[in-house]
Design a protein around this motif. Sequence first.
Motif, mmCIF file in Angstrom:
data_model
loop_
_atom_site.group_PDB
_atom_site.id
_atom_site.type_symbol
_atom_site.label_atom_id
_atom_site.label_comp_id
_atom_site.label_asym_id
_atom_site.label_seq_id
_atom_site.Cartn_x
_atom_site.Cartn_y
_atom_site.Cartn_z
ATOM 1 N N ALA A 137 8.054 -16.761 -12.104
ATOM 2 C CA ALA A 137 8.721 -15.661 -12.208
ATOM 3 C C ALA A 137 10.240 -15.683 -12.392
ATOM 4 N N ASN A 138 10.699 -14.861 -13.422
ATOM 5 C CA ASN A 138 12.225 -14.846 -13.640
ATOM 6 C C ASN A 138 12.860 -13.987 -12.225
ATOM 7 N N GLU A 139 14.070 -13.806 -12.481
ATOM 8 C CA GLU A 139 14.674 -13.320 -11.294
ATOM 9 C C GLU A 139 14.178 -11.468 -11.241
ATOM 10 N N GLU A 140 14.327 -11.057 -12.283
ATOM 11 C CA GLU A 140 13.920 -9.720 -12.433
ATOM 12 C C GLU A 140 12.464 -9.458 -12.181
ATOM 13 N N GLN A 141 11.662 -10.269 -12.544
ATOM 14 C CA GLN A 141 10.101 -10.245 -12.163
ATOM 15 C C GLN A 141 10.038 -10.285 -10.718
ATOM 16 N N ARG A 142 10.558 -11.416 -10.298
ATOM 17 C CA ARG A 142 10.287 -11.673 -8.718
ATOM 18 C C ARG A 142 10.999 -10.609 -7.978
ATOM 19 N N GLU A 143 11.785 -9.864 -8.272
ATOM 20 C CA GLU A 143 12.418 -8.843 -7.408
ATOM 21 C C GLU A 143 11.310 -7.712 -7.553
ATOM 22 N N ILE A 144 10.856 -7.435 -8.405
ATOM 23 C CA ILE A 144 9.574 -6.446 -8.424
ATOM 24 C C ILE A 144 8.564 -6.912 -7.501
ATOM 25 N N LEU A 145 7.863 -8.271 -7.844
ATOM 26 C CA LEU A 145 6.942 -8.724 -6.839
ATOM 27 C C LEU A 145 6.970 -8.835 -5.260
ATOM 28 N N PHE A 146 8.383 -9.206 -5.059
ATOM 29 C CA PHE A 146 8.720 -9.293 -3.558
ATOM 30 C C PHE A 146 8.750 -7.852 -2.906
ATOM 31 N N HIS A 147 9.427 -6.962 -3.805
ATOM 32 C CA HIS A 147 9.191 -5.510 -3.314
ATOM 33 C C HIS A 147 7.832 -5.157 -2.946
ATOM 34 N N THR A 148 7.026 -5.267 -4.163
ATOM 35 C CA THR A 148 5.432 -4.821 -4.024
ATOM 36 C C THR A 148 4.899 -5.479 -2.676
ATOM 37 N N ILE A 149 5.231 -6.870 -2.454
ATOM 38 C CA ILE A 149 4.703 -7.611 -1.273
ATOM 39 C C ILE A 149 5.087 -6.907 0.007
ATOM 40 N N HIS A 150 6.531 -6.476 0.051
ATOM 41 C CA HIS A 150 6.997 -5.830 1.302
ATOM 42 C C HIS A 150 6.337 -4.502 1.566
ATOM 43 N N HIS A 151 6.303 -3.869 0.459
ATOM 44 C CA HIS A 151 5.519 -2.534 0.462
ATOM 45 C C HIS A 151 4.100 -2.600 0.979
ATOM 46 N N SER A 152 3.463 -3.533 0.421
ATOM 47 C CA SER A 152 1.884 -3.837 0.877
ATOM 48 C C SER A 152 1.736 -4.071 2.289
ATOM 49 N N ILE A 153 2.612 -4.944 2.901
ATOM 50 C CA ILE A 153 2.701 -5.353 4.356
ATOM 51 C C ILE A 153 3.086 -4.195 5.109
ATOM 52 N N SER A 154 3.743 -3.199 4.515
ATOM 53 C CA SER A 154 4.361 -2.064 5.315
ATOM 54 C C SER A 154 3.765 -0.941 5.047
ATOM 55 N N ASN A 155 2.535 -1.128 4.521
ATOM 56 C CA ASN A 155 1.624 0.004 3.786
ATOM 57 C C ASN A 155 1.232 1.130 5.121
ATOM 58 N N ASN A 156 1.009 0.579 6.172
ATOM 59 C CA ASN A 156 0.356 1.585 7.254
ATOM 60 C C ASN A 156 1.527 2.010 8.535
ATOM 61 N N GLU A 157 3.215 1.616 7.713
ATOM 62 C CA GLU A 157 3.997 2.545 8.600
ATOM 63 C C GLU A 157 4.072 3.988 8.295
ATOM 64 N N PRO A 158 4.550 4.618 9.273
ATOM 65 C CA PRO A 158 4.667 5.963 9.145
ATOM 66 C C PRO A 158 5.743 6.532 8.067
ATOM 67 N N MET A 159 5.465 7.365 7.362
ATOM 68 C CA MET A 159 6.488 7.784 6.183
ATOM 69 C C MET A 159 6.443 7.104 5.115
ATOM 70 N N GLN A 160 5.386 6.173 5.106
ATOM 71 C CA GLN A 160 5.625 5.222 3.808
ATOM 72 C C GLN A 160 5.283 6.065 2.590
ATOM 73 N N LYS A 161 6.164 5.759 1.536
ATOM 74 C CA LYS A 161 5.916 6.557 0.550
ATOM 75 C C LYS A 161 5.431 5.540 -0.558
ATOM 76 N N PRO A 162 4.295 6.247 -1.429
ATOM 77 C CA PRO A 162 3.712 5.299 -2.529
ATOM 78 C C PRO A 162 4.941 4.746 -3.507
ATOM 79 N N LEU A 163 4.327 3.731 -4.107
ATOM 80 C CA LEU A 163 5.262 3.104 -5.310
ATOM 81 C C LEU A 163 4.947 3.886 -6.413
#
Length: 290
Positions: A137-163
């Motif tokens: 992945a290039n830099e812009e693609q990697r930013e989206i992918l890492f953000h999605t990984i963080h969101h998926s790992i934190s998905n059970n946290e209270p007040m977590q908003k959907p992407l």
Amino acid sequence: MGTDYNEYRREMVTLHLPFRHEESEILAESRYLQLYEENEALILDRRKEFESNLDIEKTLEICRELCREYVSDDGEEINDVVSRIPNENPFAELYHNPNADLNDDLRLALFDKLGSIAKKKDNILPYPEFYGLMRKANEEQREILFHTIHHSISNNEPMQKPLLIYLTGPAGSGKTFVIKALMEIYNRFSDTDGIFNAYIACASTGKAATAIGGTTVHNALSISLSRLLPLNIEKAHQYRALFELIKVIIIDEVSMVSSELLEQINERLKHITGLFTKAFGGLDEILFGD
């Protein structure tokens, strides 16, 4: 029955009469009803032309032969299939308790009914291959992918908003690569039962859907071409049970999706999940377009 017959007439008109713009020439103001009445004889003649060469008996015999080829003498395959057949109406419990847990019979029934939509989960990549995928992945693609990984790992946290993400770029910019990577991420980091994918991948056209291994938006969410019709009770419970396992809707070629269809997607997902105050029923929504 009237609705079914109207749908039949619409299909016959689109299959056997020439047109350029389906929405304006056929669907608008239900013009297909008049077109069918005016061209019924022609439509029937063309049906005979295309269907007259079909040898039903020969086709059935081929099917019987194929069945015999894959059944051994001791009947083990038959017993295996019979043992996997769910009890009668496995969705009955959901009628009385929409929050009922998914048992094995219900999972099997869901795969039989909606497996073409959610698809069976493929094997997750080994970590070395997953790391290699991320390095591509290039830099812009990697930013989206890492953000999605963080969101998926934190998905059970209270007040977590959907992407809610819209990714755009010209042909050849790597949108399909990002879609494939997101599919892997959601399957890898989402807490699901392991049978279905954690995503539903769809597109505005059949060609675009095939490219990402998905289906069309209309098929994925049972949306009619003309308007949003309510799901019957059995279908609604099937979708509700399935969407306990779905984390994200991925839509490709969204630039060809009208605002009306996008609102229909929003309303359908709200009714499926029961979360009427949240956009797209509280699911992650990732859109791709030019």
